[in-house]
Design an enzyme around this catalytic site. Structure first.
Site, PDB file in Angstrom:
ATOM      1  N   GLU A  82       0.809  -1.217   0.000  1.00 29.25           N
ATOM      2  CA  GLU A  82       0.000   0.000   0.000  1.00 29.25           C
ATOM      3  C   GLU A  82       0.847   1.275   0.000  1.00 29.25           C
ATOM      4  O   GLU A  82       0.335   2.360  -0.273  1.00 29.25           O
ATOM      5  CB  GLU A  82      -0.917   0.016   1.225  1.00 29.25           C
ATOM      6  CG  GLU A  82      -2.011  -1.050   1.219  1.00 29.25           C
ATOM      7  CD  GLU A  82      -3.069  -0.805   0.163  1.00 29.25           C
ATOM      8  OE1 GLU A  82      -3.128   0.321  -0.384  1.00 29.25           O
ATOM      9  OE2 GLU A  82      -3.831  -1.736  -0.134  1.00 29.25           O
ATOM     10  N   GLU A 113       7.416 -21.969   7.595  1.00 28.39           N
ATOM     11  CA  GLU A 113       7.609 -21.172   8.805  1.00 28.39           C
ATOM     12  C   GLU A 113       8.547 -21.845   9.806  1.00 28.39           C
ATOM     13  O   GLU A 113       9.062 -21.208  10.723  1.00 28.39           O
ATOM     14  CB  GLU A 113       6.273 -20.874   9.481  1.00 28.39           C
ATOM     15  CG  GLU A 113       5.595 -22.055  10.137  1.00 28.39           C
ATOM     16  CD  GLU A 113       4.345 -21.626  10.893  1.00 28.39           C
ATOM     17  OE1 GLU A 113       4.290 -21.882  12.098  1.00 28.39           O
ATOM     18  OE2 GLU A 113       3.436 -21.037  10.275  1.00 28.39           O
TER      19      GLU A 113
END
Length: 294
Positions: A82, A113
């Site tokens: 953004e 992960e």
């Protein structure tokens, strides 16, 4: 141990959620969510310290790097994505890295992960330097991928921040600044995309927004470095010029074009009654702050 983490404990308020009506579930979710901003308020000083580090990195030509796995990684990627349209930044300036790569943004990559070395390797791949600030995000505070990333970042002298949802987190012991927002047991046990994810999103909003304000990307409360990449943003740009200077639509449109669609330059041209080249030079001397040109 996993069961000792507050994010993994069962919520006594939702033990019978499967027998509740839709409205009852919505009401209890809403009530639980209201606790998140309060939990964040207790960590404002830590968030402030993290933001100061990010601003310092930007001023030295460094970057802000978010890194995490699963939901935490996705939220970092989202916040980073953004920044270019909102603040006119280069895509490299704020980056989000997720365990498992781009594929993991829409589909879980099993085991990613749990790979500590991969966290460091992914930072090496973007050529992390000691000018950068790395923000490691993990609800549990113990994700191996994030641990590896923070260890590598520290080893080369980069500034480090951790965001977790449990106190006394492992990643908190590795970071220069540990932001630990204890959001408590989730409505669905262990589903940290809920309150924990909401807390992370709010903190990332704070970090990116306030850091950008700190380097002159905002005038008053206006996004003066917005990049006009579509019709909506072109019209928003003109409205921003109008709001900042008090001119009418036609005048704003004229200066928007004369300033080569650079909103900040257009505003400076109007406020100082100067040419585009003069506005650009004044902004350069003011390090991007419109107020410092006045």
């Amino acid at each position: 141990m996993l069961e000792q983490l507050t994010t993994e404990k069962r919520n006594p308020n939702t033990m019978d959620i499967d027998q509740m009506s839709i409205k009852e579930i919505l009401q209890i979710m809403n009530k639980e969510d209201q606790s998140v901003p309060i939990a964040i308020s207790k960590e404002i000083d830590k968030i402030e310290s993290a933001i100061q580090m990010v601003i310092d990195s930007f001023r030295r030509g460094g970057r802000l790097i978010y890194i995490g796995a699963g939901t935490s990684g996705r939220l970092g990627v989202l916040d980073a994505a953004e920044c270019p349209p909102t603040f006119g930044t280069d895509p490299a300036m704020v980056q989000g890295i997720i365990a498992g790569g781009k594929e993991a943004f829409t589909r879980a990559v099993e085991g990613a992960e749990d790979n500590e070395q991969m966290g460091g390797d992914d930072l090496k791949a973007i050529r992390l330097t000691n000018l950068d600030t790395v923000v490691g995000i993990a609800a549990s505070g113990r994700t191996p991928y994030v641990i590896g990333a923070l260890k590598y970042a520290k080893s080369i002298g980069a500034k480090t921040v951790s965001i977790s949802n449990n106190k006394n987190s492992i990643i908190g012991t590795l970071a220069d600044v540990a932001i630990e927002v204890e959001t408590g047991p989730e409505v669905l046990t262990g589903s940290t995309r809920l309150k924990a994810g909401t807390a992370q999103k709010l903190i990332l909003n704070m970090i990116s927004t306030v850091s950008m304000i700190g380097i002159g990307k905002v005038y008053k409360n206006l996004m003066v470095d917005v990049r006009a990449t579509n019709h909506k943003l072109i019209e928003r740009s003109k409205r921003i010029i109008m709001e900042a200077t008090g001119v009418d639509y036609e005048t704003a449109e004229k200066f928007f074009e004369e300033a080569k669609r650079n909103v900040k330059a257009a505003i400076t041209m109007i406020l100082l009654n100067c040419s585009y080249d003069e506005a650009v030079e004044k902004l350069k001397k003011a390090k991007g702050f419109i107020r410092k040109t006045l």
